[in-house]
Write an enzyme that holds these catalytic residues in place. Structure first.
Site, PDB file in Angstrom:
ATOM      1  N   ARG A  23      36.932  22.970 -23.525  1.00  0.00           N
ATOM      2  CA  ARG A  23      35.966  22.389 -21.759  1.00  0.00           C
ATOM      3  C   ARG A  23      36.150  23.247 -20.847  1.00  0.00           C
ATOM      4  NH1 ARG A  23      38.289  18.081 -24.204  1.00  0.00           N
ATOM      5  NH2 ARG A  23      38.380  15.817 -23.445  1.00  0.00           N
ATOM      6  N   ARG A 117      28.899  12.882 -38.965  1.00  0.00           N
ATOM      7  CA  ARG A 117      29.939  12.396 -37.964  1.00  0.00           C
ATOM      8  C   ARG A 117      29.231  11.676 -36.951  1.00  0.00           C
ATOM      9  NH1 ARG A 117      34.942  15.629 -36.168  1.00  0.00           N
ATOM     10  NH2 ARG A 117      35.444  13.372 -34.805  1.00  0.00           N
ATOM     11  N   SER A 162      33.627   7.481 -29.779  1.00  0.00           N
ATOM     12  CA  SER A 162      34.526   8.328 -29.509  1.00  0.00           C
ATOM     13  C   SER A 162      33.776   8.242 -28.182  1.00  0.00           C
ATOM     14  CB  SER A 162      33.519   9.680 -30.706  1.00  0.00           C
ATOM     15  OG  SER A 162      33.452  10.540 -29.709  1.00  0.00           O
ATOM     16  N   ASP A 300      44.398  10.861 -32.539  1.00  0.00           N
ATOM     17  CA  ASP A 300      44.752  11.785 -33.481  1.00  0.00           C
ATOM     18  C   ASP A 300      46.793  11.828 -33.761  1.00  0.00           C
ATOM     19  OD1 ASP A 300      42.154  13.218 -32.808  1.00  0.00           O
ATOM     20  OD2 ASP A 300      42.581  14.507 -31.687  1.00  0.00           O
ATOM     21  N   ARG A 372      44.737  17.308 -39.819  1.00  0.00           N
ATOM     22  CA  ARG A 372      45.733  16.624 -39.036  1.00  0.00           C
ATOM     23  C   ARG A 372      46.156  15.409 -40.505  1.00  0.00           C
ATOM     24  NH1 ARG A 372      46.379  17.767 -34.775  1.00  0.00           N
ATOM     25  NH2 ARG A 372      44.213  18.225 -33.022  1.00  0.00           N
TER      26      ARG A 372
END
Ligand SMILES: O=C(O)C1=C[C@@H](OP(=O)(O)O)[C@@H](O)[C@H](O)C1
Ligand SMILES: C=C(OP(=O)(O)O)C(=O)O
EC number: 2.5.1.19
Length: 411
Positions: A23, A117, A162, A300, A372
């Site tokens: 960001r 995605r 999302s 997450d 992850r």
């Protein structure tokens, strides 16, 4: 991997937040003047964003030794720019609206994993804002070419799969002629990430009211980036699994990262949590209990919790995370499959999974090119002999030094 010989007692500082770094890179690139980002993450996802904002006309000087990036912003893309977002959801979803501010045509693409995605909500939003969108492959998926200038105004966007679509539109919003005013057509997942977007935008001089932002400009500044709270979840989870204590520095009570709430989940399982202005500590004397928890805000860390749940004394049900089937891999199926491979009773539910504790057997875990999966499953190796993580290098997406840092728990 080798199980820990004793309980842990460690102080760790994970690298900078991926989400804040990406960001801040974008806001700095849209701000005329020079910004300095201190404590930035150096990993595949942030390298992707550095390349993306460079294609949009920014000049970035990165200094990995000092964890600092300097960004000269306020430029414009060259004609025909092609942005390779690699595997990075944030980079791709954030740069599409930013690229569509300009009248030049920019192509955004990524790896085959990113091409699988979903992108439809941000593409719909951009069209409503007056941007030109060409889907070069399947409708709703990368690669996509965009051009503008987007005029902005009222747009309706789904937040069901999302939050990144909304964050991307908001960050480009102040540079649209009419600003942007987003209405959600569904419940929003990953809500704390939108709060983070607003916080980083505010730091660069732009205020968002509700989901509405007026035309305006970003201001260059020096900005300090917190350690990554999702990365911290592995070390906090390690304290719960191995017993003992882990303190994460740099993640204080004022953190803008929702994933610090992972510690609350561990507390519900029986661990102790201490928060100060600059740290987060989890300690455990063992005896974890299973919980029933909605992790839609902090998904997450759902895989981390799954690893911890294996060592509790009753089942854990994780809800609200059906949408993580559209992340780096189908994370619900992948986690259930791998725990089953280790002999654990794990069941896929429509909106998550249920894990019944057990004794894992020695296992080589598949990781599905998902950082992850690798990081969370490695926690099982802290207690279980014979655990191997296949393709461990996939952690470079967000945490290249993960295994070296995990090793410090043994010292
Ligand atoms: O905005 C962000 O920085 C992120 C939002 C979340 O994605 P979704 O909004 O797609 O759940 C999270 O999973 C991702 O790692 C980072
Ligand atoms: C989902 C993730 O990343 P992204 O969506 O930014 O690719 C993640 O880091 O777990």
């Amino acid at each position: 991997m080798h199980p820990l010989a004793r309980t842990v007692d460690a102080v760790v500082r994970p690298p900078g937040s991926k989400s804040i770094t990406n960001r801040a890179l974008l806001c700095a690139a849209l701000a005329p003047g020079t910004s300095t980002l201190a404590g930035a993450l150096f990993a595949d996802d942030t390298h992707a964003m550095v390349d993306a904002v460079t294609a949009l006309g920014a000049t970035v000087t990165a200094s990995p030794e000092s964890r600092t990036m300097t960004v000269r912003g306020g430029g414009a893309p060259v004609s025909g720019a092609v942005i390779d977002a690699r595997q990075s959801g944030t980079t791709s979803r954030f740069v599409l609206p930013a690229a569509a501010l300009f009248d030049t045509r920019t192509v955004v693409d990524g790896t085959s994993q990113l091409r699988a995605r979903p992108f439809a909500p941000v593409l719909d939003g951009l069209r409503q804002a007056g941007g030109r969108v060409e889907e070069l492959g399947e409708p709703g998926f990368l690669p996509v070419a965009v051009s503008g200038p987007s005029r902005g105004g009222k747009v309706h966007v789904s937040g069901a799969i999302s939050s990144q679509f909304l964050s991307g539109l908001l960050m480009a919003g102040p540079l649209m002629r009419d600003g942007i005013d987003v209405s959600l057509t569904s419940a929003l997942v990953s809500v704390p990430y939108v709060e983070m977007t607003k916080a980083v935008m505010a730091a660069f001089g732009v205020t968002v009211h509700g989901l509405s932002v007026s035309p305006g400009s970003y201001h260059a500044r020096t900005y300090h980036i917190e350690p990554d709270a999702s990365a911290a979840s592995y070390f906090l989870g390690a304290a719960a699994i191995a017993g003992g204590r882990v303190t994460v520095t740099g993640l204080g009570t004022g953190s803008v990262q929702g994933d610090t709430r992972f510690a609350d989940a561990l507390q519900r399982m029986g661990a102790s949590v201490t928060r100060t202005a600059d740290s987060l500590t989890v300690s455990s004397t063992g005896g974890l209990r299973g919980i029933d928890i909605d992790m839609a805000d902090i998904s997450d860390t759902a895989q981390t919790l799954a690893a911890v749940a294996v060592f509790a004394d009753s089942p854990t049900r994780v809800r609200g995370i059906g949408f993580i089937r559209g992340k780096e891999t189908n994370r619900v199926a992948a986690m259930v499959t791998e725990l089953q491979r280790a002999g654990i009773d794990a069941v896929e539910d429509e909106d998550g999974f249920t894990i019944t504790p057990g004794t894992p057997r020695p296992t080589a875990f598949e990781t599905y090119e998902d950082h992850r999966m690798a990081m969370s499953l490695s926690l099982i190796g802290l207690r279980t002999p014979g655990i191997e993580i296949l393709d461990p290098g996939c952690v470079s997406k967000t945490y290249p030094d993960f295994f070296a840092d995990l090793d410090t728990l043994a010292s």
